[in-house]
Design a protein around this motif. Structure first.
Motif, PDB file in Angstrom:
ATOM      1  N   GLU A 269       0.839  -1.060  -0.097  1.00 47.04           N
ATOM      2  CA  GLU A 269       0.103   0.013  -0.030  1.00 47.04           C
ATOM      3  C   GLU A 269       0.752   1.193  -0.085  1.00 47.04           C
ATOM      4  O   GLU A 269       0.280   2.477   0.209  1.00 47.04           O
TER       5      GLU A 269
ATOM      6  N   SER B 212       2.419   4.531  -1.177  1.00 45.45           N
ATOM      7  CA  SER B 212       1.822   5.348  -2.346  1.00 45.45           C
ATOM      8  C   SER B 212       2.402   6.766  -2.386  1.00 45.45           C
ATOM      9  O   SER B 212       2.238   7.623  -3.306  1.00 45.45           O
TER      10      SER B 212
ATOM     11  N   ARG C 253       3.265   0.363  -8.066  1.00 47.88           N
ATOM     12  CA  ARG C 253       2.527   0.823  -6.949  1.00 47.88           C
ATOM     13  C   ARG C 253       1.551   1.950  -7.273  1.00 47.88           C
ATOM     14  O   ARG C 253       2.016   2.744  -8.300  1.00 47.88           O
ATOM     15  N   ARG C 254       0.593   2.135  -6.798  1.00 45.12           N
ATOM     16  CA  ARG C 254      -0.519   3.160  -6.875  1.00 45.12           C
ATOM     17  C   ARG C 254      -0.046   4.457  -6.076  1.00 45.12           C
ATOM     18  O   ARG C 254      -0.098   4.466  -4.867  1.00 45.12           O
TER      19      ARG C 254
ATOM     20  N   SER D  55      -0.199   7.900  -4.849  1.00 43.12           N
ATOM     21  CA  SER D  55      -1.143   8.958  -4.678  1.00 43.12           C
ATOM     22  C   SER D  55      -0.251  10.481  -4.696  1.00 43.12           C
ATOM     23  O   SER D  55      -0.930  11.572  -4.976  1.00 43.12           O
TER      24      SER D  55
END
Length: 209
Positions: free
Chosen positions: A89, A91, A113-114, A116
């Motif tokens: 997770e 980000s 990776r996502r 943000s």
């Protein structure tokens, strides 16, 4: 398979301004190719090219921009390290550097990776601002140019340093406890030593001691 043969590098200075022609070659019998990397260095400007030949028939196969190849290699290695070490997770990415390799690195990590948010810092304000704007447009991500190295690493999940400098601009105390940290490029011996001593933390993360 026969082992590749590396041809010693050569440097040929010319002119009166420190210009030079650098050459480095290799032969890979098992792959059926041989090649040479040629780089001209004139002042602050450098242009490397990689020329690959078919070792059976002699004609050149591709001519590759060695800068582009190096950037792709750096980005792929960063993505592999992030995939293996960073929390699933993770980000927030912090990057020290704003050149070609830094841009390739951000693009590659964004594939595993996502993200943000991405934060960039480099010593020249115009360079980091331009890189942030171009990456934001190209990748559709929030990319911010920050004013200090501390701003890059504050609460960052992933920190990377695709740049060179006389001294490392960040210290272990700046890193968030959860940060996955990959160090490269700095000429400072303490930085290189620390990079070889990165211990594992819970969840497969890593951090400077």
């Amino acid at each position: 398979m026969a082992q590749p043969l590396r041809i010693p590098s050569r440097c040929y200075p010319f002119g009166e301004t420190g210009a030079a022609l650098h050459m480095l070659g290799a032969v890979a019998p098992g792959l059926g190719v041989c090649g040479v990397k040629v780089r001209t260095q004139i002042g602050a400007n450098a242009q490397p090219q990689l020329l690959i030949f078919d070792s059976a028939t002699a004609p050149p196969v591709p001519l590759i921009d060695a800068y582009a190849l190096s950037s792709l290699r750096t980005g792929v290695l960063a993505a592999v390290a992030t995939y293996a070490l960073a929390h699933p997770e993770a980000s927030i990415l912090g990057v020290v550097g704003s050149g070609k390799q830094a841009r390739a690195l951000v693009a590659a990590i964004a594939r595993v990776r996502r993200l943000s948010e991405v934060r960039l810092w480099s010593p020249t304000a115009d360079n980091r601002t331009r890189a942030a704007a171009e990456l934001s447009e190209a990748l559709g991500l929030i990319v911010r140019a920050v004013k200090t190295p501390a701003g890059v690493v504050r609460d960052a999940d992933i920190v990377s340093l695709p740049a060179r400098a006389p001294e490392p601009p960040i210290t272990s105390g700046m890193l968030a406890r959860r940060a996955s940290h990959r160090d490269r490029g700095y000429r400072s011996r303490p930085s290189r030593t620390a990079a070889r001593r990165v211990p594992p933390l819970r969840g497969g993360l890593c951090r400077y001691p």
